[in-house]
Design an enzyme around this catalytic site. Structure first.
Site, mmCIF file in Angstrom:
data_model
loop_
_atom_site.group_PDB
_atom_site.id
_atom_site.type_symbol
_atom_site.label_atom_id
_atom_site.label_comp_id
_atom_site.label_asym_id
_atom_site.label_seq_id
_atom_site.Cartn_x
_atom_site.Cartn_y
_atom_site.Cartn_z
ATOM 1 N N ARG A 225 -7.110 11.237 -6.746
ATOM 2 C CA ARG A 225 -8.338 10.526 -6.358
ATOM 3 C C ARG A 225 -9.565 11.407 -6.575
ATOM 4 O O ARG A 225 -10.607 10.919 -7.007
ATOM 5 C CB ARG A 225 -8.200 10.126 -4.888
ATOM 6 C CG ARG A 225 -9.425 9.571 -4.217
ATOM 7 C CD ARG A 225 -9.562 8.092 -4.490
ATOM 8 N NE ARG A 225 -10.545 7.465 -3.634
ATOM 9 C CZ ARG A 225 -11.857 7.483 -3.833
ATOM 10 N NH1 ARG A 225 -12.360 8.144 -4.855
ATOM 11 N NH2 ARG A 225 -12.668 6.846 -3.021
ATOM 12 N N TYR B 116 -14.921 -11.588 0.762
ATOM 13 C CA TYR B 116 -15.671 -10.347 0.484
ATOM 14 C C TYR B 116 -16.964 -10.647 -0.276
ATOM 15 O O TYR B 116 -17.994 -10.026 -0.053
ATOM 16 C CB TYR B 116 -14.807 -9.361 -0.321
ATOM 17 C CG TYR B 116 -13.689 -8.757 0.495
ATOM 18 C CD1 TYR B 116 -13.881 -7.594 1.236
ATOM 19 C CD2 TYR B 116 -12.435 -9.365 0.561
ATOM 20 C CE1 TYR B 116 -12.872 -7.048 2.003
ATOM 21 C CE2 TYR B 116 -11.413 -8.832 1.327
ATOM 22 C CZ TYR B 116 -11.634 -7.670 2.042
ATOM 23 O OH TYR B 116 -10.641 -7.145 2.809
ATOM 24 N N ASP C 233 -6.962 -2.995 -7.292
ATOM 25 C CA ASP C 233 -7.496 -3.559 -6.054
ATOM 26 C C ASP C 233 -7.864 -5.017 -6.263
ATOM 27 O O ASP C 233 -8.256 -5.396 -7.366
ATOM 28 C CB ASP C 233 -8.730 -2.777 -5.591
ATOM 29 C CG ASP C 233 -9.029 -3.053 -4.126
ATOM 30 O OD1 ASP C 233 -8.472 -2.355 -3.264
ATOM 31 O OD2 ASP C 233 -9.785 -4.003 -3.843
ATOM 32 N N ARG D 56 0.819 -1.220 0.000
ATOM 33 C CA ARG D 56 0.000 0.000 0.000
ATOM 34 C C ARG D 56 0.855 1.274 0.000
ATOM 35 O O ARG D 56 0.518 2.255 0.653
ATOM 36 C CB ARG D 56 -0.944 0.026 1.200
ATOM 37 C CG ARG D 56 -2.046 -1.006 1.141
ATOM 38 C CD ARG D 56 -3.162 -0.547 0.201
ATOM 39 N NE ARG D 56 -4.310 -1.437 0.277
ATOM 40 C CZ ARG D 56 -5.392 -1.212 1.022
ATOM 41 N NH1 ARG D 56 -5.503 -0.108 1.721
ATOM 42 N NH2 ARG D 56 -6.358 -2.073 1.048
ATOM 43 N N ARG E 156 -3.809 6.906 0.471
ATOM 44 C CA ARG E 156 -4.324 8.141 1.076
ATOM 45 C C ARG E 156 -3.365 8.911 1.962
ATOM 46 O O ARG E 156 -3.605 10.076 2.263
ATOM 47 C CB ARG E 156 -5.589 7.815 1.877
ATOM 48 C CG ARG E 156 -6.802 7.630 0.989
ATOM 49 C CD ARG E 156 -7.965 7.085 1.764
ATOM 50 N NE ARG E 156 -7.656 5.740 2.209
ATOM 51 C CZ ARG E 156 -8.487 4.960 2.884
ATOM 52 N NH1 ARG E 156 -9.686 5.406 3.232
ATOM 53 N NH2 ARG E 156 -8.124 3.753 3.235
HETATM 54 O O1 CP3 Z 1 -0.076 -1.263 -2.561
HETATM 55 C C1 CP3 Z 1 -0.477 -0.375 -3.322
HETATM 56 O O2 CP3 Z 1 -0.141 0.802 -3.168
HETATM 57 C C2 CP3 Z 1 -1.296 -0.762 -4.544
HETATM 58 C C3 CP3 Z 1 -2.689 -0.665 -4.454
HETATM 59 C C4 CP3 Z 1 -3.565 -1.605 -3.615
HETATM 60 C C5 CP3 Z 1 -4.817 -1.179 -3.141
HETATM 61 N N1 CP3 Z 1 -5.449 -2.250 -2.605
HETATM 62 C C6 CP3 Z 1 -5.335 0.202 -3.256
HETATM 63 C C7 CP3 Z 1 -6.462 0.663 -2.407
HETATM 64 C C8 CP3 Z 1 -3.420 -2.954 -3.280
HETATM 65 C C9 CP3 Z 1 -2.226 -3.871 -3.493
HETATM 66 C C10 CP3 Z 1 -4.634 -3.347 -2.642
HETATM 67 C C11 CP3 Z 1 -4.884 -4.730 -2.191
HETATM 68 C C12 CP3 Z 1 -6.064 -4.994 -1.353
HETATM 69 N N2 CP3 Z 1 -7.318 -4.464 -1.460
HETATM 70 C C13 CP3 Z 1 -6.103 -5.971 -0.324
HETATM 71 C C14 CP3 Z 1 -4.960 -6.884 0.065
HETATM 72 C C15 CP3 Z 1 -3.940 -6.193 0.880
HETATM 73 C C16 CP3 Z 1 -4.361 -5.814 2.264
HETATM 74 O O3 CP3 Z 1 -4.283 -4.618 2.566
HETATM 75 O O4 CP3 Z 1 -4.737 -6.702 3.025
HETATM 76 C C17 CP3 Z 1 -7.393 -5.958 0.223
HETATM 77 C C18 CP3 Z 1 -7.902 -6.800 1.368
HETATM 78 C C19 CP3 Z 1 -8.162 -4.998 -0.519
HETATM 79 C C20 CP3 Z 1 -9.598 -4.684 -0.361
HETATM 80 C C21 CP3 Z 1 -9.804 -3.255 -0.041
HETATM 81 N N3 CP3 Z 1 -9.636 -2.218 -0.915
HETATM 82 C C22 CP3 Z 1 -10.193 -2.705 1.203
HETATM 83 C C23 CP3 Z 1 -10.468 -3.510 2.461
HETATM 84 C C24 CP3 Z 1 -10.277 -1.313 1.019
HETATM 85 C C25 CP3 Z 1 -10.734 -0.269 2.012
HETATM 86 C C26 CP3 Z 1 -9.584 0.006 2.905
HETATM 87 C C27 CP3 Z 1 -9.612 1.396 3.449
HETATM 88 O O5 CP3 Z 1 -8.588 1.726 4.034
HETATM 89 O O6 CP3 Z 1 -10.603 2.119 3.276
HETATM 90 C C28 CP3 Z 1 -9.888 -1.020 -0.286
HETATM 91 C C29 CP3 Z 1 -9.788 0.311 -0.906
HETATM 92 C C30 CP3 Z 1 -8.440 0.738 -1.356
HETATM 93 N N4 CP3 Z 1 -7.589 -0.042 -2.093
HETATM 94 C C31 CP3 Z 1 -7.857 2.026 -1.180
HETATM 95 C C32 CP3 Z 1 -6.626 1.976 -1.847
HETATM 96 C C33 CP3 Z 1 -5.634 3.096 -2.013
HETATM 97 C C34 CP3 Z 1 -8.499 3.194 -0.461
HETATM 98 C C35 CP3 Z 1 -9.642 3.718 -1.286
HETATM 99 C C36 CP3 Z 1 -9.726 5.225 -1.424
HETATM 100 O O7 CP3 Z 1 -8.761 5.873 -1.877
HETATM 101 O O8 CP3 Z 1 -10.803 5.746 -1.131
#
Ligand code: CP3
Length: 350
Positions: A40, A155, A77, A27, A31
């Site tokens: 974004r 999910y 994602d 990640r 944000r």
């Molecule tokens: O690593 C990176 O920078 C690349 C991008 C990336 C995202 N999601 C961007 C994202 C990667 C590799 C993921 C993987 C992901 N997504 C996982 C596996 C890794 C982990 O963290 O366990 C999972 C479980 C998800 C599912 C997911 N996507 C969730 C649970 C959420 C909400 C989390 C939150 O903090 O709100 C997301 C959204 C998400 N994916 C965001 C980002 C930057 C935030 C969304 C936003 O900008 O509004």
């Protein structure tokens, strides 16, 4: 002849020893970066952002420009796969992802018809990779990724993430036929999606199994190890040289079997994994990646530095990629990421 890779992350995954510790952070785009929040704001919603190659490529490159990590991870994602299968994925601000829950056999069977179109429906992700590849420094590795079937299914079945997992665990126990069919759809879709990513420029694949740690030990082999092993075998059959990192988060004592049986090249370790144990039991077989507690990046300071040095001291004698034990959280100060990056970059190994 084995060529020594000029890319430190690839070299580490090929078990070559290096003069310094390669690193990237899960990640690393997101944000906590003001420039991420600015991009974004230009997209309608999070899925539209992920499927806009120009914006997604820009976001992928943002942390590399600031900190010079050794790898860029595709901005996308794990829930794009259920999105492309037609599962109604939405992200609501501050609320996490929501999906229309899938729990019956008829709906699962209906998903099958979408598998063949996954590459086409997610072709924007391929375009993002191709764009990033042309802009990366030759020493930087481009990582593609997907979620593992168990984690993505959690999910889809629960309709949201990270709560009590009672529905998916019930389904896995007593509706094995339906659940198996769902995991099979995800496995096939994931293989097609990852092949498309490799063809578009991904040089390493990471499989995120964020929720493998909720599997009871008697089910770990069936729903985590076996699908991972089949995905790894399928990718290596079509793309023999592709290194694959598995991240079975919170898998604990199951890590040993995971590393022994899946065929992965590297293993992502969460912060609960003891350093000496992993060095002795996992590193002889695979490259270790991890495992700084993301909370320490939030806190910064000397404690972050001490723990980072301890991880490097424990694992840098063998194949190793420094990373966090889970993703960067939105509350992290960009200055702390700079301090951590400089610290890891400047540790020279004897
Ligand atoms: O690593 C990176 O920078 C690349 C991008 C990336 C995202 N999601 C961007 C994202 C990667 C590799 C993921 C993987 C992901 N997504 C996982 C596996 C890794 C982990 O963290 O366990 C999972 C479980 C998800 C599912 C997911 N996507 C969730 C649970 C959420 C909400 C989390 C939150 O903090 O709100 C997301 C959204 C998400 N994916 C965001 C980002 C930057 C935030 C969304 C936003 O900008 O509004």
């Amino acid at each position: 002849v084995t060529l020594i890779s000029t890319k430190p992350i690839l070299a580490a995954l090929m078990r070559q020893t290096a003069a310094r510790v390669p690193f990237w952070f899960m990640r690393q785009a997101g944000r906590y970066l003001p420039e991420y929040r600015a991009v974004r704001a230009q997209a309608r919603d999070f899925i539209a952002l992920c499927l806009n190659p120009k914006l997604a490529a820009e976001i992928t490159l943002q942390p590399i420009r600031r900190y010079g990590m050794d790898a860029a991870i595709l901005f996308a994602d794990i829930l794009l796969v259920p999105h492309a299968l037609g599962c109604g994925v939405t992200f609501r601000e501050g609320d996490g992802p929501q999906l229309e829950p899938i729990r019956d056999g008829r709906r699962i069977a209906a998903l099958e018809t979408s598998i063949d179109r996954i590459g086409e429906r997610l072709s924007a992700v391929g375009e993002t990779l191709t764009r990033v590849a042309t802009q990366l420094d030759p020493a930087t590795t481009l990582i593609g990724f997907a979620g593992s079937p168990w984690t993505v299914a959690s999910y889809m079945v629960e309709g949201r993430g990270g709560h009590d997992f009672s529905q998916i665990r019930r389904m896995a126990r007593v509706e094995q036929r339906d659940f198996s069919a769902l995991c099979d759809v995800l496995e096939r879709a994931t293989i097609a999606y990852l092949r498309m990513q490799i063809d578009a420029g991904a040089e390493v694949i990471q499989l995120f199994d964020t929720w493998s740690g909720v599997l009871p030990s008697d089910e770990f082999e069936r729903w985590c190890i076996a699908p991972t092993k089949r995905i790894v075998a399928a990718l290596k059959a079509s793309h023999a040289a592709i290194p694959i990192i598995g991240f079975p988060r919170l898998a604990g004592a199951n890590l040993e079997a995971y590393v022994r049986h899946t065929g992965i090249d590297g293993v992502g370790l969460d912060p609960t994994v003891p350093l000496d144990w992993a060095g002795q039991n996992l590193q002889p077989r695979v490259t270790l990646q991890g495992n700084l507690d993301p909370l320490l990046l939030t806190l910064g300071g000397d404690e972050m530095e001490r723990c980072t040095r301890r991880i490097i001291a424990a694992w840098s004698q063998g194949p190793f990629i420094f990373n966090l034990g889970h993703g960067i959280t939105p509350d992290v100060s960009p200055d702390h990421v700079a301090r951590l990056s400089n610290l890891v970059r400047n540790v020279h190994l004897s």
